[in-house]
Design an enzyme around this catalytic site. Structure first.
Site, short mmCIF file in Angstrom:
data_model
loop_
_atom_site.label_atom_id
_atom_site.label_comp_id
_atom_site.label_asym_id
_atom_site.label_seq_id
_atom_site.Cartn_x
_atom_site.Cartn_y
_atom_site.Cartn_z
N LYS A 42 0.83 -1.20 0.00
CA LYS A 42 0.00 0.00 0.00
C LYS A 42 0.87 1.26 0.00
O LYS A 42 1.97 1.25 0.54
CB LYS A 42 -0.86 0.05 1.26
CG LYS A 42 -1.72 -1.16 1.49
CD LYS A 42 -2.34 -1.09 2.87
CE LYS A 42 -3.20 -2.31 3.18
NZ LYS A 42 -3.72 -2.31 4.54
N ARG A 91 -12.60 -8.43 12.08
CA ARG A 91 -13.73 -7.53 12.30
C ARG A 91 -15.01 -8.15 11.79
O ARG A 91 -15.91 -8.45 12.53
CB ARG A 91 -13.47 -6.19 11.59
CG ARG A 91 -12.47 -5.33 12.30
CD ARG A 91 -11.89 -4.29 11.38
NE ARG A 91 -11.06 -4.92 10.35
CZ ARG A 91 -10.31 -4.26 9.50
NH1 ARG A 91 -10.32 -2.95 9.50
NH2 ARG A 91 -9.57 -4.89 8.61
N SER A 129 -8.23 1.84 9.06
CA SER A 129 -7.39 3.01 8.79
C SER A 129 -7.86 3.73 7.53
O SER A 129 -7.83 4.96 7.48
CB SER A 129 -5.93 2.59 8.63
OG SER A 129 -5.48 1.96 9.79
P1 ADP Z 1 -2.85 -4.85 7.15
O1 ADP Z 1 -2.36 -3.98 6.06
O2 ADP Z 1 -1.92 -5.95 7.51
O3 ADP Z 1 -4.29 -5.31 7.04
P2 ADP Z 1 -3.81 -3.06 9.17
O4 ADP Z 1 -3.03 -2.00 9.87
O5 ADP Z 1 -4.92 -2.60 8.30
O6 ADP Z 1 -2.74 -3.89 8.40
O7 ADP Z 1 -4.36 -4.11 10.22
C1 ADP Z 1 -3.52 -4.83 11.05
C2 ADP Z 1 -4.33 -5.88 11.78
O8 ADP Z 1 -5.27 -5.21 12.62
C3 ADP Z 1 -5.16 -6.80 10.89
O9 ADP Z 1 -5.20 -8.06 11.49
C4 ADP Z 1 -6.51 -6.17 10.89
O10 ADP Z 1 -7.53 -7.14 10.68
C5 ADP Z 1 -6.57 -5.65 12.32
N1 ADP Z 1 -7.49 -4.53 12.47
C6 ADP Z 1 -7.61 -3.43 11.71
N2 ADP Z 1 -8.60 -2.63 12.16
C7 ADP Z 1 -9.12 -3.25 13.24
C8 ADP Z 1 -10.20 -2.96 14.12
N3 ADP Z 1 -10.96 -1.88 13.99
N4 ADP Z 1 -10.43 -3.83 15.10
C9 ADP Z 1 -9.69 -4.96 15.24
N5 ADP Z 1 -8.70 -5.30 14.43
C10 ADP Z 1 -8.40 -4.47 13.43
#
Ligand code: ADP
Length: 159
Positions: A42, A91, A129
């Site tokens: 990303k 989620r 995010s």
């Molecule tokens: P990636 O690019 O690896 O998906 P993220 O930063 O988006 O990285 O997410 C990292 C981890 O946190 C993943 O396992 C994702 O499912 C989890 N995650 C993201 N948002 C949430 C949330 N709101 N609640 C719980 N887990 C989350």
């Protein structure tokens, strides 16, 4: 042997959903290592330094949390840090397919490392995010969803 989990992700930026998951993780594991992906596929809004510094600020008084940048294969990183668990958040059903694929690939490379999935508090179940960045672009109220420093940084970046 202490039970150590690695929680990997992009954290661009860290949200209260991520924080909630780490808070749950430290109740189960002796240590949770947050591994912040340095070169994700990303295009990130925040640099690796910025993403790590938000996380450091949030967990500075939690001795069970460590933060590192991740620039190698996750299972190798886990082995290097004596971690036997990969912690990921689930989620909604939409996360499931990708997460199982990832867990299966990691297991095929390193059978001694288990993936463990946790779900956040319901109020963060829809939080990501990317949604945060979208709402910030349109000046929406993000108070309840990110740390104050993240909020200020988002405003500055997207102003
Ligand atoms: P990636 O690019 O690896 O998906 P993220 O930063 O988006 O990285 O997410 C990292 C981890 O946190 C993943 O396992 C994702 O499912 C989890 N995650 C993201 N948002 C949430 C949330 N709101 N609640 C719980 N887990 C989350």
């Amino acid at each position: 042997m202490p039970l150590i989990a690695v929680y990997p992700g992009t954290f661009d930026p860290i949200t209260n959903g991520h924080t909630d998951l780490v808070d749950r993780g430290v109740k189960i594991f002796d240590k949770v290592i947050i591994a912040v992906a340095e070169n994700p596929t990303k295009n990130t809004l925040f640099s690796i330094t910025e993403r790590i510094s938000f996380i450091e600020k949030i967990f500075h008084d939690n001795t069970k949390v460590e933060i590192y940048s991740l620039n190698k294969l996750l299972v190798q990183f886990a082995k290097d840090h004596n971690a036997t668990v990969i912690l990921r958040g689930l989620r909604a059903v939409s996360d499931f397919e990708y997460e199982v694929q990832l867990a299966s690939m990691n297991r095929s490379m390193e059978p001694n490392i288990e993936s463990v999935f946790m779900s956040p508090a319901e109020k963060y179940g829809f939080l990501s995010s990317s949604i945060i960045k979208d709402i910030a672009k349109h000046d929406g109220d993000l108070n309840k969803f990110v740390h104050i420093d993240v909020l200020e940084a988002l405003k500055k970046k997207l102003r």
